[in-house]
Design a protein around this motif. Structure first.
Motif, short mmCIF file in Angstrom:
data_model
loop_
_atom_site.label_atom_id
_atom_site.label_comp_id
_atom_site.label_asym_id
_atom_site.label_seq_id
_atom_site.Cartn_x
_atom_site.Cartn_y
_atom_site.Cartn_z
N ALA A 1 12.43 0.14 -6.61
CA ALA A 1 11.00 -0.18 -6.58
C ALA A 1 10.14 1.08 -6.51
O ALA A 1 8.98 1.06 -6.93
CB ALA A 1 10.69 -1.09 -5.40
N HIS A 2 10.69 2.17 -6.00
CA HIS A 2 9.96 3.44 -5.93
C HIS A 2 10.30 4.35 -7.11
O HIS A 2 9.99 5.55 -7.07
CB HIS A 2 10.29 4.16 -4.61
CG HIS A 2 9.60 3.55 -3.43
ND1 HIS A 2 10.00 2.37 -2.85
CD2 HIS A 2 8.50 3.96 -2.72
CE1 HIS A 2 9.21 2.08 -1.83
NE2 HIS A 2 8.29 3.02 -1.72
N LEU B 1 9.61 13.01 -6.87
CA LEU B 1 8.83 13.90 -6.02
C LEU B 1 7.34 13.67 -6.28
O LEU B 1 6.92 13.57 -7.43
CB LEU B 1 9.19 15.36 -6.30
CG LEU B 1 8.39 16.43 -5.55
CD1 LEU B 1 8.65 16.33 -4.05
CD2 LEU B 1 8.71 17.82 -6.08
N TYR B 2 6.59 13.56 -5.23
CA TYR B 2 5.14 13.35 -5.35
C TYR B 2 4.44 14.70 -5.24
O TYR B 2 4.58 15.42 -4.27
CB TYR B 2 4.65 12.41 -4.25
CG TYR B 2 3.15 12.21 -4.24
CD1 TYR B 2 2.51 11.61 -5.31
CD2 TYR B 2 2.39 12.64 -3.16
CE1 TYR B 2 1.14 11.41 -5.32
CE2 TYR B 2 1.01 12.46 -3.15
CZ TYR B 2 0.39 11.85 -4.23
OH TYR B 2 -0.96 11.66 -4.24
N ARG B 3 3.66 15.03 -6.29
CA ARG B 3 2.89 16.27 -6.27
C ARG B 3 1.41 15.91 -6.21
O ARG B 3 0.85 15.40 -7.18
CB ARG B 3 3.18 17.09 -7.55
CG ARG B 3 4.65 17.48 -7.68
CD ARG B 3 4.85 18.37 -8.91
NE ARG B 3 6.26 18.68 -9.12
CZ ARG B 3 6.92 19.66 -8.53
NH1 ARG B 3 6.29 20.41 -7.64
NH2 ARG B 3 8.19 19.88 -8.78
N PRO B 4 0.73 16.12 -5.10
CA PRO B 4 -0.68 15.75 -4.96
C PRO B 4 -1.54 16.44 -6.03
O PRO B 4 -1.28 17.59 -6.37
CB PRO B 4 -1.05 16.22 -3.55
CG PRO B 4 0.24 16.33 -2.83
CD PRO B 4 1.27 16.74 -3.85
N ASP C 1 0.85 -1.19 0.00
CA ASP C 1 0.00 0.00 0.00
C ASP C 1 0.89 1.24 0.00
O ASP C 1 1.79 1.39 0.82
CB ASP C 1 -0.91 0.00 1.23
CG ASP C 1 -1.93 -1.12 1.17
OD1 ASP C 1 -2.25 -1.56 0.04
OD2 ASP C 1 -2.39 -1.56 2.24
N ARG C 2 0.61 2.13 -0.90
CA ARG C 2 1.44 3.34 -1.03
C ARG C 2 0.59 4.57 -0.75
O ARG C 2 -0.60 4.61 -1.02
CB ARG C 2 2.06 3.43 -2.42
CG ARG C 2 3.02 2.28 -2.72
CD ARG C 2 3.86 2.55 -3.93
NE ARG C 2 4.85 1.50 -4.15
CZ ARG C 2 5.84 1.57 -5.03
NH1 ARG C 2 5.98 2.65 -5.77
NH2 ARG C 2 6.68 0.58 -5.17
N ARG C 3 1.29 5.56 -0.22
CA ARG C 3 0.64 6.83 0.07
C ARG C 3 1.73 7.90 0.03
O ARG C 3 2.89 7.61 -0.20
CB ARG C 3 -0.03 6.79 1.45
CG ARG C 3 0.91 6.45 2.59
CD ARG C 3 0.16 6.31 3.91
NE ARG C 3 1.04 5.97 5.02
CZ ARG C 3 1.75 6.84 5.71
NH1 ARG C 3 1.70 8.14 5.41
NH2 ARG C 3 2.52 6.44 6.72
N VAL D 1 7.08 11.78 -1.13
CA VAL D 1 7.34 10.66 -2.06
C VAL D 1 6.15 9.73 -1.98
O VAL D 1 5.63 9.46 -0.90
CB VAL D 1 8.64 9.91 -1.68
CG1 VAL D 1 8.79 8.66 -2.54
CG2 VAL D 1 9.84 10.83 -1.86
N HIS D 2 5.71 9.23 -3.15
CA HIS D 2 4.59 8.29 -3.17
C HIS D 2 5.16 6.88 -3.01
O HIS D 2 5.82 6.36 -3.91
CB HIS D 2 3.82 8.39 -4.48
CG HIS D 2 2.56 7.57 -4.50
ND1 HIS D 2 2.43 6.42 -5.21
CD2 HIS D 2 1.38 7.76 -3.85
CE1 HIS D 2 1.24 5.91 -5.03
NE2 HIS D 2 0.57 6.71 -4.21
N GLY D 3 4.92 6.27 -1.84
CA GLY D 3 5.50 4.96 -1.62
C GLY D 3 5.07 4.36 -0.30
O GLY D 3 4.13 4.82 0.36
N SER D 4 5.82 3.32 0.09
CA SER D 4 5.55 2.61 1.33
C SER D 4 6.38 3.24 2.44
O SER D 4 7.61 3.31 2.35
CB SER D 4 5.90 1.13 1.17
OG SER D 4 5.94 0.49 2.41
#
Length: 453
Positions: free
Chosen positions: A428-429, A450-453, A307-309, A341-344
Motif C-alpha cells: 500500500a505504500h 524514499l520520501y524527498r521533501p 492521512d499520510r505524512r 517515507v511518505h505514509g501512515s
C-alpha cells in the motif's frame, strides 16, 4: 424529443450516421452535377455553333461564300440570307426551308435563340440552338444563321436527372443496409460475449467467454474479460477462504472466553476470580488483536488511504527497540540516520511491530534491526537466529491465516495475520516485503520508496 428519436443501439447509431453522411455527400455531388454538367454540355454546343457562324460570316465578308455550305461537325444547319430574303448559301440539311429569323440590332455581333425545328435527322420538332450574325459584304448586308440540335444535351440532362433521382436513393439505401449488416457482423461476437457473461453468477465464476480468432479489438475485449473473471474468481476464493479462516480464528478465543466464564459462573465459590479475570482478559486481548488486524486488512483491501505524512522509519525503529528493552530476546538496532517515507505512521509502526513480533517468536538469542537508505528506497531488515524459513515456504508465510508447524508450536495464540498484514502495508505504500536468503535464522526485508521533501 431528440433523445427519444436518437437510436439506442450502437448498430442503429452507426447505420444512421453512415446513411446521413452518404445522403449529404450524394446530395452535394448531385447538386454539383446538376449545376455543372448541363451547362458544360450546353456550352460545348454553343461554342460549336458560334464558331460555325463566325467562320461562314468571315467567308461572306470577303465574298467567298459558296452556294452549298459545308456543315461543321455537329452543326446541322447553316444559312446565309441578304436583307431581301435571297439565300446566299445554304447547307444541304435545310432542303429548301429557312431558319427562323429573329431581330439583330448590330452587325458583327453574334445573337442567340432557341427554337423548335425539324432537322435533317428528326421526324418531329426538337430544340435547336440558333446563332445569327450580320456582316457587311460587297453586295450588301448578309445575315448568317447556324443551328445545332440540343437533343443530345436534353437526353443527357434527362438521363442525369433520372440516374440521380433513382440511383442516389438506391445507393443511400444500399449504404444503410451494408452498414447495418457490417456492424451487425462486427458486433456479433460482442453479443455472444454479453450472452455468455449474463449466465455467469457469483456462485460460479469458473466459466469463461469464448475468444474470437480475429486478433482484433473484440478478441482483446474477450481476453480482457477472461482475465477480469480470473481475478474475480481468485478474489472470491480468497474472500471465502478469508471468511472461513477468520471465523475459525475468532471462534477459538471466543470459545475459550465463554468456557472460562461458564466454569466460573457454575462454581463461583471454587473459582479464583483473579486468575479467571487474567485469563479472560488475555483472551479478550487476543480477540481484539485479531479484530484489529482484520479491520486493517479490510481497509487495505478496500483501498482506503489514511492521512499520510513524512515518517522517519529510523525514529520508529528506535521507539520499537526502546519498548522491547528487557524482553526475552534483545533487539539490536544498528545505527541509522533519517529515513523518510511518505505514509501512515500507524500502519508503518504496525509493520515494524509485526516483523519484530514474528522474529521474537522464533529467535534464540538475538534480533538485528537495520534501517538504511539505499538509492531511492528505505530498506528495513529484521534478522533472527531461529530455525529459519524453508525456501518452499517463503511465499506461503504471506498467505492469510497460514501458520507453519514451528509457529504453531512456539505460539499457540498466533493468528497467522502478522506477515500478510505487513506485506499489505508495504504494498500500500508502494514497496515490498520478502523473505531473503539467510543462514542461520530468517531475514525479512521491506523496501519502501524514499520520501524527498
Amino acid at each position: 424529443m431528440l433523445k427519444r428519436l436518437y437510436p439506442r443501439s450502437i448498430r442503429a447509431r452507426l447505420t444512421t450516421i453512415a446513411t446521413v453522411v452518404a445522403a449529404v455527400v450524394f446530395a452535394v455531388a448531385s447538386a454539383l452535377v446538376l449545376i455543372n454538367v448541363p451547362d458544360n454540355l450546353y456550352g460545348a454546343v454553343d461554342g460549336r455553333v458560334d464558331l460555325a457562324v463566325r467562320r461562314v460570316a468571315g467567308e461572306t465578308r470577303v465574298g467567298r461564300l459558296p452556294q452549298a455550305l459545308d456543315v461543321p461537325s455537329r452543326v446541322q444547319l447553316i444559312e446565309a440570307v441578304d436583307d431581301r430574303g435571297r439565300i446566299m448559301g445554304v447547307s444541304p440539311g435545310l432542303n429548301g426551308r429557312h431558319l427562323p429569323a429573329f431581330p439583330i440590332a448590330r452587325s458583327d455581333v453574334v445573337y442567340s435563340a432557341e427554337r423548335k425545328l425539324t432537322g435533317a435527322r428528326e421526324e418531329t420538332e426538337a430544340d435547336y440552338l440558333i446563332k445569327a450574325m450580320r456582316v457587311d459584304t460587297p453586295r450588301g448586308p448578309v445575315t448568317v444563321y447556324a443551328a445545332a440540335s440540343l437533343s443530345e444535351v436534353n437526353r443527357a440532362t434527362r438521363l442525369i436527372h433520372t440516374v440521380i433521382a433513382l440511383g442516389v436513393p438506391l445507393v443511400i439505401v444500399l449504404v444503410g443496409v451494408l452498414t447495418w449488416l457490417a456492424v451487425g457482423a462486427a458486433l456479433r461476437p460482442v453479443s455472444r460475449i454479453r450472452s455468455e457473461l449474463a449466465v455467469i453468477t457469483g456462485q460460479d465464476l469458473s466459466r469463461r467467454v469464448s475468444v474470437p480468432t480475429t486478433d482484433d479489438e473484440i478478441s482483446q475485449l474477450a481476453a480482457t474479460t477472461n482475465d477480469t473473471l480470473d481475478r474475480l474468481e481468485r478474489s472470491a476464493e480468497t474472500q471465502r477462504r478469508f471468511v472461513a479462516d477468520a471465523s475459525h480464528e475468532l471462534r477459538s478465543p471466543i470459545s475459550a472466553l465463554r468456557t472460562q466464564l461458564e466454569v466460573a459462573n457454575a462454581y463461583p465459590d471454587e473459582t479464583d476470580w483473579r486468575a479467571t479475570g487474567a485469563r479472560t482478559l488475555a483472551s479478550a486481548e487476543r480477540l481484539a488483536s485479531i479484530i484489529d488486524e482484520l479491520l486493517m486488512l479490510a481497509r487495505l483491501d478496500a483501498g482506503a488511504v489514511p492521512d499520510r505524512r513524512a515518517v522517519d522509519l529510523c525514529r520508529l525503529a528506535e521507539e520499537q527497540a526502546r519498548r522491547r528493552e528487557g524482553g526475552r530476546v534483545p533487539v539490536v538496532l544498528h545505527p541509522c540516520g533519517p529515513a523518510l517515507v511518505h505514509g501512515s505512521s500507524v500502519q508503518l509502526d504496525r509493520l515494524l511491530t509485526n516483523l519484530l513480533d514474528n522474529a521474537t517468536r522464533h529467535a534464540t538469542s538475538r534480533i538485528d534491526l537495520e534501517v538504511a537508505v539505499e538509492g531511492d528506497a528505505v530498506v528495513v531488515t529484521v534478522t533472527d537466529d531461529g530455525g529459519g524459513i524453508a525456501s518452499e515456504d517463503r511465499e506461503r508465510v504471506f498467505e492469510r491465516f497460514t501458520r507453519l508447524p514451528d509457529a504453531r508450536r512456539m505460539d499457540k495464540d498466533g493468528s497467522g495475520l502478522g506477515l500478510p498484514l505487513s506485506r499489505e502495508i508495504a504494498v500500500a505504500h508502494g514497496g515490498s516485503l520478502v523473505v531473503a536468503e539467510h543462514e542461520p535464522g530468517a531475514r525479512l526485508v521491506a523496501r519502501l520508496p524514499l520520501y524527498r521533501p
